[in-house]
Design an enzyme around this catalytic site. Sequence first.
Site, PDB file in Angstrom:
ATOM      1  NE  ARG A 125      -3.361   0.604   2.474  1.00 28.68           N
ATOM      2  CZ  ARG A 125      -4.267   0.394   3.702  1.00 28.68           C
ATOM      3  NH1 ARG A 125      -4.742  -0.570   4.900  1.00 28.68           N
ATOM      4  NH2 ARG A 125      -4.597   1.726   4.019  1.00 28.68           N
ATOM      5  CG  HIS A 142      -6.215  -1.652  -5.450  1.00 31.41           C
ATOM      6  ND1 HIS A 142      -5.230  -2.516  -5.245  1.00 31.41           N
ATOM      7  CD2 HIS A 142      -7.433  -0.903  -4.600  1.00 31.41           C
ATOM      8  CE1 HIS A 142      -4.948  -1.247  -4.681  1.00 31.41           C
ATOM      9  NE2 HIS A 142      -5.453  -0.778  -3.840  1.00 31.41           N
ATOM     10  CE1 TYR A 182     -22.465  13.844 -13.604  1.00 27.24           C
ATOM     11  CE2 TYR A 182     -21.487  14.040 -11.625  1.00 27.24           C
ATOM     12  CZ  TYR A 182     -22.767  14.096 -11.909  1.00 27.24           C
ATOM     13  OH  TYR A 182     -23.871  14.054 -11.817  1.00 27.24           O
TER      14      TYR A 182
END
Length: 736
Positions: free
Chosen positions: A33, A79, A123
């Site tokens: 991570r 993931h 968007y």
Amino acid sequence: MSSDPAGHIEDTKLAEALSERYLAYAMSTIMSRSLPDVRDGLKPVHRRLLYAMQQLRLDPTSGFKKCARVVGDVIGKFHPHGDVAVYDALVRLAQDFAVRFPLVEGQGNFGSVDGDGAAAMRYTEARLTAVAQALLDGIAEDAVDFRPTYDGEDAEPVVLPGAFPNLLANGAAGIAVGMATSIPPHNAGEICRAALHLIAHPQAETRDLIAFMPGPDFPTGGVLIEDDASLLSAYETGRGSFRMRARWAVEQGRFGTWVVIVTEIPYQVQKSRLIEQIAELMEQKKLPLLGDVRDESTTDIRLVLEPKTRGVEPEVLMETLFRATSLESRFPLNMNVLTGDRVPQVLGLRAVLRAWLDHRHEVLIRSQRHRLAAVERRLEILDGFLAVYLNLDEVIRIVRDEDEPKRELMRAFSLSEIQAEAVLNMRLRSLRRLEEMEIRKEHAALEKEKAGIAGLLGSDALRWKRIAKQIGEVEKSFGSGALGARRTEIAHPPAPVDLTQAFEVDREPVTVLLSREGWIRAARGHGLDMAAQKFKEGDAAYLQIECQSTDRICVLASGGRIFTIRVADLPRGRGFGQPVRTLVDLPQDEQVVVMFAAGDGRRLLVSTAGRGLMVKDSDMVAEKRTGKQVLTLRDGERAAACVPGEGSHVLMLGDNRRLLIFPADQVPEMVKGLGVALQKYKEAGTGVREARVFDLATGLVWQEGTKTRSAADLADWVGKRGDVGKTAPLWMTRRS
């Protein structure tokens, strides 16, 4: 025991269970991570994003796809984490104010330098940039290892081929368990030139490399004002910090008026938060020279700072802002990365460049072996074609008449199974004479290529020559033009600016008092009767210094951090003052060790129990509330002393009554650090009873009114730095 695990209980000690699970969590955080790989400079989430976008064919020349589609593929295939975290990582890779060389080209609202967030993923749209394509180039040529995905249904790359020096070019930041990383971005062209120098001169040192890449190159520009010694130390050790300032200029107005225009701000400083900070300080009357601040920014930053009077010097005005606001900030350097064998390690600049070059060397060997195998397979097929072209009639007869044509072809023409299969799959139109000529031409070209690859794999010098050529192409592509031009100016630290007149404080003698509970105040005059001073119930006097109302005082905390406070900001009058923690960010678990007036140009000895260093008091001044870490501490240590450092010898007296005197020039002068061993203590937990620097030739006055001890009197205790010392004389331990 039943095979059904339901209801099964095992007795385990809580400490063991917690330790095992916490260790597993810590390793997962470190490896999967938070820390980037030194080879491609990517964390797993970023690597998976780029690979998933390549799988979606989102190359720089293709159309855009919705970010929601990209995020869905990433969390579905590679993931298994939240979509918000993945989208945030995608957004950052597209922000040209956050990433020096964006890896994702975004279309839509991807946030702003003001701290505005991006629009929802439904968007916005994205595709890869040429930089990301360079990182992925060669991934289909067996250049890197792949591993199964979390569900075992697919495979993902362990690391990308990384033709672009992404770790240094784009930097990285992350917090793991027990460790963190913070790497600033740099200029890609400068990195490539440093790498080329390291290829040509494998024994080059860090000093040689920073001649090619003199410092960070932040996306938001600004001015780097760090001295050469600090830069060299940071890049050699992989730890340090870089002092950044905003870029500004004076704009003249009518009738002699002027304003300061700020066009670039330090990296990762939010413009809106910066303006709020300046406004708050103006309201608190801590910026007495500033009359107004306006934000006239459009796509470019333009902050207008208007002085209260035109008689103020612009340099003085900006110095007050630099000291009090985020117009000056420090970016930490902690090059903690995962090495090629997946071990977390803090590396210096040379080691990071060496690791990237070694990775490119391995990628070149693997890709060339992959290509060699492909060439040999094709040559085998072409050899089969050429073998049958002389006997086409026999080939046609075998295909028409034989029940097992493949086996008969292999017997008749001594073909391999692969060759026979290729002959059987050959189209009739390929039987032309012209096609035979093309095959012979292709065969000759492949033989030449095969010889070239064999020569490359057999010569270390040829391989590094090829790598140097590839790096030169990267430099040409990304090290020039608008994208590659340096944005951050490298400047020398500015000369100190006297701000005594800036704050319009009447100069008068004062005594600064600090109580044991941490309440601080300033009382008028010197030579005060401490018994007459009042403190809160249960509190008492702790530290006091005599200074002037225009001075600044430095406070050393037990955590090794120095804080600077203006005496003019301290409360006066008959009250108890105010907690020192409201003036500076002093952690609750730390206490003030010593106070002293700043700015008289002297040296100071700062020490723990047994370690220390010399620091100029000018290097200890820190105007920010967060202070400045001067003394780096190990576990269980605390700062113990800070005394004037002028003199020929250092005296160390421990709680164990061991005395050691050694030459002061054996203690190095540093800006900050761990320091060096001053006195060795055999007993754990031994503290410093007295630390002092004095002139041995003049002699030692242990306490006021006592006799002067000459060099001959102290000869038995003079030794080397780091020794245990000898038992102190009775006159010293009795009166100390």
